[in-house]
Design a protein around this motif. Structure first.
Motif, PDB file in Angstrom:
ATOM      1  N   ALA A   1     -29.279  98.277  65.866  1.00 45.37           N
ATOM      2  CA  ALA A   1     -29.822  99.470  65.201  1.00 45.37           C
ATOM      3  C   ALA A   1     -30.246 100.515  66.238  1.00 45.37           C
ATOM      4  O   ALA A   1     -30.001 101.714  66.064  1.00 45.37           O
ATOM      5  CB  ALA A   1     -31.005  99.082  64.320  1.00 45.37           C
ATOM      6  N   ARG A   2     -30.867 100.067  67.314  1.00 38.90           N
ATOM      7  CA  ARG A   2     -31.291 101.005  68.352  1.00 38.90           C
ATOM      8  C   ARG A   2     -30.073 101.633  69.062  1.00 38.90           C
ATOM      9  O   ARG A   2     -30.097 102.810  69.420  1.00 38.90           O
ATOM     10  CB  ARG A   2     -32.189 100.288  69.369  1.00 38.90           C
ATOM     11  N   LEU A   3     -29.031 100.855  69.242  1.00 40.24           N
ATOM     12  CA  LEU A   3     -27.819 101.407  69.848  1.00 40.24           C
ATOM     13  C   LEU A   3     -27.169 102.443  68.934  1.00 40.24           C
ATOM     14  O   LEU A   3     -26.690 103.481  69.391  1.00 40.24           O
ATOM     15  CB  LEU A   3     -26.836 100.283  70.179  1.00 40.24           C
TER      16      LEU A   3
ATOM     17  N   LEU B   1     -20.267 106.400  73.193  1.00 41.89           N
ATOM     18  CA  LEU B   1     -21.349 105.664  73.860  1.00 41.89           C
ATOM     19  C   LEU B   1     -20.994 104.188  73.873  1.00 41.89           C
ATOM     20  O   LEU B   1     -20.505 103.658  72.875  1.00 41.89           O
ATOM     21  CB  LEU B   1     -22.674 105.905  73.129  1.00 41.89           C
ATOM     22  N   ILE B   2     -21.228 103.550  74.999  1.00 39.63           N
ATOM     23  CA  ILE B   2     -21.110 102.102  75.114  1.00 39.63           C
ATOM     24  C   ILE B   2     -22.488 101.563  75.485  1.00 39.63           C
ATOM     25  O   ILE B   2     -23.122 102.057  76.432  1.00 39.63           O
ATOM     26  CB  ILE B   2     -20.079 101.676  76.173  1.00 39.63           C
ATOM     27  N   GLY B   3     -22.962 100.579  74.726  1.00 42.87           N
ATOM     28  CA  GLY B   3     -24.270 100.023  74.996  1.00 42.87           C
ATOM     29  C   GLY B   3     -24.319  98.528  74.756  1.00 42.87           C
ATOM     30  O   GLY B   3     -23.444  97.955  74.097  1.00 42.87           O
ATOM     31  N   CYS B   4     -25.353  97.910  75.292  1.00 48.74           N
ATOM     32  CA  CYS B   4     -25.525  96.459  75.202  1.00 48.74           C
ATOM     33  C   CYS B   4     -26.902  96.153  74.628  1.00 48.74           C
ATOM     34  O   CYS B   4     -27.884  96.836  74.944  1.00 48.74           O
ATOM     35  CB  CYS B   4     -25.418  95.810  76.582  1.00 48.74           C
ATOM     36  N   SER B   5     -26.966  95.113  73.810  1.00 54.56           N
ATOM     37  CA  SER B   5     -28.238  94.602  73.322  1.00 54.56           C
ATOM     38  C   SER B   5     -28.646  93.459  74.240  1.00 54.56           C
ATOM     39  O   SER B   5     -28.005  92.412  74.274  1.00 54.56           O
ATOM     40  CB  SER B   5     -28.079  94.113  71.876  1.00 54.56           C
TER      41      SER B   5
ATOM     42  N   ASN C   1     -34.236  95.056  72.899  1.00 47.11           N
ATOM     43  CA  ASN C   1     -34.052  96.025  73.978  1.00 47.11           C
ATOM     44  C   ASN C   1     -32.566  96.305  74.194  1.00 47.11           C
ATOM     45  O   ASN C   1     -31.714  95.444  73.956  1.00 47.11           O
ATOM     46  CB  ASN C   1     -34.666  95.492  75.279  1.00 47.11           C
ATOM     47  N   VAL C   2     -32.266  97.509  74.670  1.00 45.29           N
ATOM     48  CA  VAL C   2     -30.868  97.907  74.850  1.00 45.29           C
ATOM     49  C   VAL C   2     -30.683  98.556  76.214  1.00 45.29           C
ATOM     50  O   VAL C   2     -31.636  99.007  76.861  1.00 45.29           O
ATOM     51  CB  VAL C   2     -30.414  98.889  73.745  1.00 45.29           C
ATOM     52  N   GLU C   3     -29.423  98.600  76.633  1.00 45.72           N
ATOM     53  CA  GLU C   3     -29.042  99.323  77.846  1.00 45.72           C
ATOM     54  C   GLU C   3     -27.769 100.104  77.537  1.00 45.72           C
ATOM     55  O   GLU C   3     -26.792  99.552  77.051  1.00 45.72           O
ATOM     56  CB  GLU C   3     -28.790  98.368  79.003  1.00 45.72           C
TER      57      GLU C   3
END
Length: 226
Positions: free
Chosen positions: A26-28, A120-124, A129-131
């Motif tokens: 959800a944050r991503l 956007l590419i992101g990781c949980s 928490n995300v990056e």
């Protein structure tokens, strides 16, 4: 492993079942929405690694869709997010891909709103928490746990100095900064993670610089601004 606070151990306030697969997703989705500058008309959401294997069972698709709608991880609308997105006129497409290396909980967003696009590419990375590891093809990294400026500009001498003067004059402290560029004198993206909230006036001043094309703000805990 050292934890920053009790929430790093307990996990965030969220709609379950998983802090990594739902709260983080959800944050991503929310970070992708803010990178675009609003709710997308079309969204391709591509999962890889563990996300690709379990996203339906863990509600990762629902959570990502909810983030694109502007929902926080504890918003009860997550349960109906795909139907709500479709009702809002958002065309959602989910898929999977094989990505070699990188974090197993990875998702790639490709978004369109009118003639505006963003990726956007992101990781949980655990505990909700995300990056973020890539924005619009630029390899940058930030945690999205504080107000973060994304500044699209041309790679010109004095650009970073001019940006930091504006930020410093406003009394803001830069926690971390990264720059990636396509080529010498080509397009570049500067990411500034801030210790304080960023005002509209600071964003206007940055956007008024001759070499700056666009200024965006990713602030998952603040008010949304295009």
């Amino acid at each position: 492993m050292r934890f920053k606070d009790v929430f790093s151990i307990m996990g965030p306030s969220m709609i379950g079942p998983s802090s990594s697969h739902t709260a983080g997703a959800a944050r991503l989705g929310l970070a992708a929405r803010q990178t675009l500058g609003g709710q997308p008309d079309e969204a391709d959401v591509i999962f890889s690694g563990s996300f690709a294997e379990t996203y339906m069972g863990h509600g990762t698709d629902l959570a990502a869709a909810a983030g694109l709608l502007g929902c926080a991880p504890d918003d009860v609308r997550i349960r109906d997010a795909i139907a709500l997105a479709e009702a809002a006129g958002m065309e959602l497409r989910f898929g999977t891909e094989l990505r070699l290396g990188g974090h197993p909980n990875t998702v790639r967003f490709a978004l369109r709103k009118g003639d505006r696009t963003a990726s956007l590419i992101g990781c949980s990375i655990g505990g909700g928490n995300v990056e973020i590891v890539n924005v619009d093809g630029f390899d940058i990294k930030f945690l999205a746990d504080c107000p973060t400026l994304l500044i699209d500009h041309r790679d010109m001498a004095g650009t970073l100095a001019a940006m930091t003067v504006i930020v410093g004059r406003a009394g803001l402290n830069i926690r971390a900064m990264e720059v990636d560029r396509q080529s010498r004198s080509g397009r570049a993206l500067t990411v500034m993670e801030m210790d304080q909230a960023v005002s509209d006036e600071v964003m206007r001043e940055l956007g008024a610089l001759e070499q700056v094309d666009r200024v965006r703000l990713v602030d998952l805990n603040g008010e949304e601004r295009a």
